[in-house]
Scaffold this motif. Structure first.
Motif, PDB file in Angstrom:
ATOM      1  N   ALA A  22       0.844  -1.198   0.000  1.00  0.00           N
ATOM      2  CA  ALA A  22       0.000   0.000   0.000  1.00  0.00           C
ATOM      3  C   ALA A  22       0.878   1.246   0.000  1.00  0.00           C
ATOM      4  O   ALA A  22       1.774   1.387   0.843  1.00  0.00           O
ATOM      5  N   PRO A  24       1.186   5.742  -1.097  1.00  0.00           N
ATOM      6  CA  PRO A  24       0.442   6.979  -1.347  1.00  0.00           C
ATOM      7  C   PRO A  24       0.210   7.190  -2.842  1.00  0.00           C
ATOM      8  O   PRO A  24       0.900   6.622  -3.693  1.00  0.00           O
ATOM      9  N   ARG A 218      -4.763   6.608  -3.460  1.00  0.00           N
ATOM     10  CA  ARG A 218      -3.801   5.611  -3.014  1.00  0.00           C
ATOM     11  C   ARG A 218      -3.409   4.723  -4.192  1.00  0.00           C
ATOM     12  O   ARG A 218      -4.048   4.710  -5.243  1.00  0.00           O
ATOM     13  N   ARG A 220      -1.767   0.578  -4.864  1.00  0.00           N
ATOM     14  CA  ARG A 220      -1.373  -0.706  -4.284  1.00  0.00           C
ATOM     15  C   ARG A 220      -0.622  -1.502  -5.362  1.00  0.00           C
ATOM     16  O   ARG A 220      -1.187  -1.808  -6.412  1.00  0.00           O
TER      17      ARG A 220
END
Length: 226
Positions: A22, A24, A218, A220
């Motif tokens: 994960a 930013p 976000r 991932r």
């Protein structure tokens, strides 16, 4: 240390599993953030995992939606059978939100069998029509952890007028109009925020989300067993 923890966790779970790093939003553009992110990603590689892609989450939090092109009309899906029929004509959905959860929790492939996971009313599904013929379908969810565009796909172009320049332009308009229609339906139902997940390599879809007022929140990075 990180690689050892991942190996131990995988052993307890019966073998290597998918791992999500994960990060930013826009982490690749920020050298300081990227330097910090390299540690868990390096640990994943040392644990025998291979990078398999990147998923972006964006959110719409209000504001004016783009003016539709006027080329298409929209309606709710008529039945589960119609949804299944149209989904079968989508080679690859462009937006799939919660696909990882559906796979892990219920073993459902959201791209191929969305109704096995999205159990809400069929009216939550929106169908885009070009001259009365379906060209795209979107599944909205208003009562999950966030209101979301759970599914959006365009039907195969050969079934709807060809793959030439005019067909490509029409599909670009359908992509944006269907997204705005789905967001508008959720907003009309009281949603103040709408979430959508997309693979990072789908740059056209990412751009369309941004034009519709979505902002990336976000990223991932997906690591899977080699």
């Amino acid at each position: 240390m990180g690689a050892a923890l991942l190996r131990a966790a995988h052993e307890d779970l019966g073998g290597p599993k998918i791992y999500y790093a994960a990060l930013p939003a826009y982490w690749r553009r920020q050298p300081q953030v990227r330097a910090v992110a390299e540690a868990p990603m390096a640990a994943a590689r040392l644990a025998g995992l291979v990078e398999r892609g990147e998923r972006l989450r964006s959110t719409w939090t209000g504001g004016s939606l783009p003016t539709p092109s006027g080329r298409f009309s929209f309606r709710s899906a008529a039945s589960a059978a119609e949804i299944d029929s149209l989904v079968a004509r989508v080679a690859e959905p462009e937006i799939l939100t919660g696909v990882e959860t559906a796979r892990v929790v219920a073993g459902v492939d959201l791209a191929r069998d969305p109704l096995a996971w999205l159990a809400g009313p069929v009216e939550n599904w929106r169908v885009a029509l070009d001259g009365g013929n379906p060209v795209g379908i979107a599944g909205t969810v208003a009562d999950a952890c966030f209101p979301m565009i759970a599914y959006r796909g365009l039907l195969d172009e050969p079934a709807n007028g060809g793959t030439g320049q005019s067909g490509t332009a029409r599909y670009g308009a359908a992509r944006g109009d269907l997204l705005a229609d789905a967001v508008g339906v959720l907003a009309a139902g009281g949603a103040y925020e709408v979430v959508a997940d997309v693979d990072a390599y789908r740059v056209t879809v990412v751009a369309e989300l941004e034009r519709t007022g979505f902002r990336r929140i976000r990223s991932r990075v997906v690591f899977a067993p080699a």
